[in-house]
Design an enzyme around this catalytic site. Sequence first.
Site, PDB file in Angstrom:
ATOM      1  N   TYR A 142       0.851  -1.190   0.000  1.00 17.65           N
ATOM      2  CA  TYR A 142       0.000   0.000   0.000  1.00 17.65           C
ATOM      3  C   TYR A 142       0.886   1.239   0.000  1.00 17.65           C
ATOM      4  CZ  TYR A 142      -4.102   2.867   1.291  1.00 17.65           C
ATOM      5  OH  TYR A 142      -5.119   3.795   1.319  1.00 17.65           O
ATOM      6  N   LYS A 174      -1.021  -0.940  -4.371  1.00 14.94           N
ATOM      7  CA  LYS A 174      -2.011   0.116  -4.542  1.00 14.94           C
ATOM      8  C   LYS A 174      -1.222   1.418  -4.620  1.00 14.94           C
ATOM      9  CE  LYS A 174      -5.920   2.646  -2.683  1.00 14.94           C
ATOM     10  NZ  LYS A 174      -6.681   3.057  -1.477  1.00 14.94           N
TER      11      LYS A 174
END
Length: 311
Positions: A142, A174
Site C-alpha cells: 500500500y 495500490k
Amino acid sequence: MSKIYAFEDLMAPVFTPFSRDDLSLNLDVIPAYADYLAERGIHAILVNGTSGEGMSMNVEERQKVTERWKEVCSTTCQELMVQVGGAPLPDVLKLAAHADKCDVDSLLCLPDLFNKPNNVKEILEYLQLVSNAAPNTPILYYHIPAFTGVNVSITELFSEALKSNLVPRFAGAKFTHSNLEDGASCLRVGGNEDSHGPYSAFLGSDEILLGAFALGFNAAIGTTFNIMPDLGKSIQRAVYMKQYEEGQQFQWKLTRAVRAITKHGRWVPTMKAAMNLLSDIDMGPPRPPLKCLSPDQEMEMKDELSRILSD
C-alpha cells in the site's frame, strides 16, 4: 511469469459502518452495501483500508469486518481484498493469518508506520514477514506517502521484488500517488514496452484516473467508486474506446465533485458524509479523532454535489 493477482477493474475501498449511538460496528448494513455496489458495476471490495478506518479499529473488530464481508462476497461473487497493515507487527501478522484463513482473494499492507522503512529492500523484508503468515494469499504493498511518509519508487520496488523473489506471493501495489511516470513505468517491470509485467498496480488517486488509464493502468481503488461509481466507470470506458475528450468531461466532473466534498475537511470524514448524503446506506459517523461535518457543511455539500452531478 504470469500475474499472481490478475484483477482488472474498479474496486471500492468500502467505508466501515459505525453506530451513531456508541461508534460500535454496525455490520448489519453490509449485505445491502454489497448489493448497492454490485448493482452499480463494482465487483471488488477493499476492507479495512484508509476509507474503511482500519487503523481506528482493534484486531477483533477488523477480523469481524473481514468475516462479514467474506460471507457477503461469497454470495455476491465480489472480489475481496483485505488491508492488514497499520498496527504493531504481531497484530499485523494475526490479521494476515486470519484473512488467509478466511480465504480472501488478496492482502494489502501498509509499511510500518513508526519504524518506517528507508528503502525498497526494507519494505520487502517487512512484506515477507506478513506474507509468511498468510501462505495462501497474494500480497500487495500500500503506497500512500501522504499518509505514511514513506515515498519510494514503486518501479524500483517491483524490480527488486522480481530480482530477489524475497516475497514469492508479492503481487503488486495500490499506487496512491500522482507520480504517473513511476506508475506507468512500474507496470512494465518484468514485461516490455508493449506489455505489462507480472505485478498489478491499482491506481488510488481518483482525480487522475483518466491520465493513469491512458498510460496503461487497468485497475483502480478509489473512494468515489462508493459514492459516484458511474463516473469512474465512464472514465474507464472512455479510455478503452479512445474517446479521450469525452473522458476529460467525466474526469473534470469527478474532480469537481471531489473538491466539493473535501473542501469541508479531511478525506475520510468528508467522503463518508458524502456517502451518507448520496446513498440510502447509513455509514454512520467517523471515529475520533476524525470529526463529523456540521449540518451546515452537509447541506452545502449536498447542494453543490447536486449541481455538479446534474450537469
